[in-house]
Design a protein around this motif. Structure first.
Motif, PDB file in Angstrom:
ATOM      1  N   VAL A  23      -8.137  -1.588   0.621  1.00 40.01           N
ATOM      2  CA  VAL A  23      -6.797  -1.677   0.034  1.00 40.01           C
ATOM      3  C   VAL A  23      -6.247  -0.275  -0.162  1.00 40.01           C
ATOM      4  O   VAL A  23      -6.978   0.658  -0.503  1.00 40.01           O
ATOM      5  N   GLU A  24      -4.963  -0.120   0.084  1.00 41.82           N
ATOM      6  CA  GLU A  24      -4.261   1.135  -0.193  1.00 41.82           C
ATOM      7  C   GLU A  24      -3.092   0.816  -1.104  1.00 41.82           C
ATOM      8  O   GLU A  24      -2.252  -0.037  -0.785  1.00 41.82           O
ATOM      9  N   LEU A  25      -3.037   1.472  -2.254  1.00 37.37           N
ATOM     10  CA  LEU A  25      -2.008   1.228  -3.259  1.00 37.37           C
ATOM     11  C   LEU A  25      -1.216   2.500  -3.516  1.00 37.37           C
ATOM     12  O   LEU A  25      -1.789   3.569  -3.705  1.00 37.37           O
ATOM     13  N   HIS A  26       0.116   2.372  -3.545  1.00 33.84           N
ATOM     14  CA  HIS A  26       0.996   3.477  -3.919  1.00 33.84           C
ATOM     15  C   HIS A  26       1.908   3.001  -5.041  1.00 33.84           C
ATOM     16  O   HIS A  26       2.593   1.985  -4.896  1.00 33.84           O
ATOM     17  N   PRO A  68      -7.437  -6.849   4.764  1.00 27.59           N
ATOM     18  CA  PRO A  68      -7.003  -5.585   4.153  1.00 27.59           C
ATOM     19  C   PRO A  68      -5.520  -5.631   3.790  1.00 27.59           C
ATOM     20  O   PRO A  68      -4.723  -6.304   4.447  1.00 27.59           O
ATOM     21  N   MET A  69      -5.168  -4.876   2.743  1.00 31.51           N
ATOM     22  CA  MET A  69      -3.778  -4.870   2.290  1.00 31.51           C
ATOM     23  C   MET A  69      -3.283  -3.463   1.990  1.00 31.51           C
ATOM     24  O   MET A  69      -4.042  -2.592   1.565  1.00 31.51           O
ATOM     25  N   PHE A  70      -1.976  -3.292   2.195  1.00 33.38           N
ATOM     26  CA  PHE A  70      -1.240  -2.103   1.780  1.00 33.38           C
ATOM     27  C   PHE A  70      -0.247  -2.565   0.723  1.00 33.38           C
ATOM     28  O   PHE A  70       0.502  -3.524   0.943  1.00 33.38           O
ATOM     29  N   LEU A  71      -0.221  -1.882  -0.417  1.00 37.66           N
ATOM     30  CA  LEU A  71       0.643  -2.269  -1.537  1.00 37.66           C
ATOM     31  C   LEU A  71       1.495  -1.089  -1.972  1.00 37.66           C
ATOM     32  O   LEU A  71       0.989   0.030  -2.120  1.00 37.66           O
ATOM     33  N   TRP A  81      -0.449   3.642   7.686  1.00 45.76           N
ATOM     34  CA  TRP A  81      -1.516   2.668   7.416  1.00 45.76           C
ATOM     35  C   TRP A  81      -1.586   1.620   8.521  1.00 45.76           C
ATOM     36  O   TRP A  81      -2.673   1.250   8.968  1.00 45.76           O
ATOM     37  N   LEU A  82      -0.440   1.145   8.975  1.00 43.73           N
ATOM     38  CA  LEU A  82      -0.411   0.141  10.034  1.00 43.73           C
ATOM     39  C   LEU A  82      -1.042   0.669  11.320  1.00 43.73           C
ATOM     40  O   LEU A  82      -1.781  -0.056  12.000  1.00 43.73           O
ATOM     41  N   LYS A  83      -0.755   1.907  11.657  1.00 36.27           N
ATOM     42  CA  LYS A  83      -1.334   2.475  12.879  1.00 36.27           C
ATOM     43  C   LYS A  83      -2.851   2.553  12.780  1.00 36.27           C
ATOM     44  O   LYS A  83      -3.572   2.245  13.730  1.00 36.27           O
ATOM     45  N   LYS A  84      -3.339   2.969  11.611  1.00 34.73           N
ATOM     46  CA  LYS A  84      -4.804   2.994  11.414  1.00 34.73           C
ATOM     47  C   LYS A  84      -5.383   1.594  11.495  1.00 34.73           C
ATOM     48  O   LYS A  84      -6.449   1.369  12.087  1.00 34.73           O
ATOM     49  N   MET A  85      -4.697   0.637  10.880  1.00 31.25           N
ATOM     50  CA  MET A  85      -5.202  -0.725  10.834  1.00 31.25           C
ATOM     51  C   MET A  85      -5.241  -1.352  12.217  1.00 31.25           C
ATOM     52  O   MET A  85      -6.236  -1.950  12.625  1.00 31.25           O
ATOM     53  N   PHE A  93      -4.040  -8.619   8.442  1.00 29.07           N
ATOM     54  CA  PHE A  93      -3.714  -7.605   7.425  1.00 29.07           C
ATOM     55  C   PHE A  93      -2.435  -8.035   6.735  1.00 29.07           C
ATOM     56  O   PHE A  93      -1.694  -8.898   7.233  1.00 29.07           O
ATOM     57  N   ALA A  94      -2.171  -7.439   5.588  1.00 35.63           N
ATOM     58  CA  ALA A  94      -0.961  -7.762   4.836  1.00 35.63           C
ATOM     59  C   ALA A  94      -0.378  -6.482   4.242  1.00 35.63           C
ATOM     60  O   ALA A  94      -1.111  -5.651   3.695  1.00 35.63           O
ATOM     61  N   VAL A  95       0.924  -6.347   4.363  1.00 35.65           N
ATOM     62  CA  VAL A  95       1.671  -5.246   3.753  1.00 35.65           C
ATOM     63  C   VAL A  95       2.613  -5.866   2.725  1.00 35.65           C
ATOM     64  O   VAL A  95       3.476  -6.675   3.077  1.00 35.65           O
ATOM     65  N   LEU A  96       2.436  -5.503   1.462  1.00 32.58           N
ATOM     66  CA  LEU A  96       3.218  -6.087   0.381  1.00 32.58           C
ATOM     67  C   LEU A  96       4.028  -4.984  -0.288  1.00 32.58           C
ATOM     68  O   LEU A  96       3.469  -4.076  -0.916  1.00 32.58           O
ATOM     69  N   ILE A  97       5.354  -5.060  -0.131  1.00 27.13           N
ATOM     70  CA  ILE A  97       6.248  -4.047  -0.688  1.00 27.13           C
ATOM     71  C   ILE A  97       6.958  -4.642  -1.905  1.00 27.13           C
ATOM     72  O   ILE A  97       7.573  -5.695  -1.823  1.00 27.13           O
ATOM     73  N   TYR A  98       6.868  -3.959  -3.018  1.00 28.21           N
ATOM     74  CA  TYR A  98       7.286  -4.445  -4.343  1.00 28.21           C
ATOM     75  C   TYR A  98       7.055  -5.952  -4.490  1.00 28.21           C
ATOM     76  O   TYR A  98       7.976  -6.718  -4.795  1.00 28.21           O
TER      77      TYR A  98
END
Length: 285
Positions: free
Chosen positions: A245-248, A216-219, A276-280, A187-192
């Motif tokens: 994907v989850e985008l905010h 899967p990614m969180f953005l 999101w991380l806990k779900k992933m 998985f990948a978490v991309l912050i700004y």
């Protein structure tokens, strides 16, 4: 405005103490692929504005290991943390060590990556691929499963996206048995994130080969960030490829805030990403 010398010394002393408390892994036991300069410790720049330690001239990439405290929650999942800095410097405390401590508090084992800078994007990709493989190869040592993710900020978000899409590329000669393992993050978490929209008319950067196998990614980004289009085009590409994907996208916050209080975006994204991380990680078990 630059901080006075005495404050810079305090910051560096704190940084040195922090480094001594956590194990350090040198990614490349021999020569570093494509690197011509001699190996040496990363060099802090004189600019310590906003109490940020900025490292540059990285010729000996390392991982600094942060593990949950004994008796605390352990989710048995490793996360490689990629600080930002425009591929020129690494904001090593703001987007590295402070993030690792936050992850440990939730039960993750964090690995802060000092990848090669300045302006060594190919070397940085080699470093993150090698880092993921090393974490997998030594998973038992840190009581991990086989699942490893990446979390990146700004240019580190670019590097995280490259790790998540270019994992089938063979970018260096194998060094040891670790290099027989996959470098695909789970998985990948991309912050700004930055630099993901270098395609024609600010479309997805051509090298980022998004397909159904992309993890899967969180953005997270803000509308007042000049780089926010990167999160939008990546989310669109993932959606088209039917990748979770989850985008905010928040209104304000700018860029480069980490998780320090006082910024509206910094006070929001950690809870969203943590959920999101806990779900992933639960889904990966």
């Amino acid at each position: 405005m630059k901080q006075p010398l005495w404050l810079f010394c305090i910051i560096m002393s704190s940084f040195s103490s922090m480094a001594q408390e956590h194990p350090v892994i040198h990614l490349w036991p021999g020569s570093v692929p494509g690197e011509t300069a001699a190996k040496h410790a990363a060099v802090p720049t004189p600019d310590s504005s906003r109490n940020v330690i900025r490292l540059t001239d990285v010729t000996d990439p390392i991982l600094t290991v942060y593990t949950p405290k004994a008796g605390a929650t352990n989710l048995h999942t490793g996360i490689v943390v990629c600080p930002g800095g425009g591929y020129s410097i690494l904001a090593i405390n703001l987007e590295g060590d402070e993030i690792a401590q936050w992850l440990c508090g939730m039960g993750y084992t964090a690995f802060v990556l000092q990848y090669r800078v300045p302006q060594k994007e190919k070397g940085a990709l080699q470093d993150v691929q090698r880092a993921i493989r090393i974490v997998r190869s030594r998973a038992r040592e840190w009581q991990l499963g086989t699942h490893v993710g990446v979390l990146g900020f700004s240019a580190g978000g670019s590097l995280g996206a490259r790790a998540a899409t270019l994992y089938e590329q063979h970018n260096y000669m194998p060094v040891d048995e670790a290099d027989a393992l996959s470098c695909r993050p789970d998985f990948a978490v991309l912050i700004y994130p930055a630099y993901l929209d270098r395609g024609p008319q600010h479309t997805l950067t051509p090298e980022l080969a998004v397909n159904e196998k992309t993890p899967p990614m969180f953005l997270f980004a803000t509308a007042d960030d000049a780089h926010s289009n990167s999160a939008l085009v990546m989310a669109g590409a993932l959606r088209s490829a039917k990748v979770p994907v989850e985008l905010h996208l928040y209104a304000q916050g700018g860029h480069g805030y980490g998780l320090r209080p006082g910024n509206p975006a910094a006070e929001v994204w950690p809870a969203l990403a943590g959920k999101w991380l806990k779900k992933m990680t639960a889904a990966l078990r």
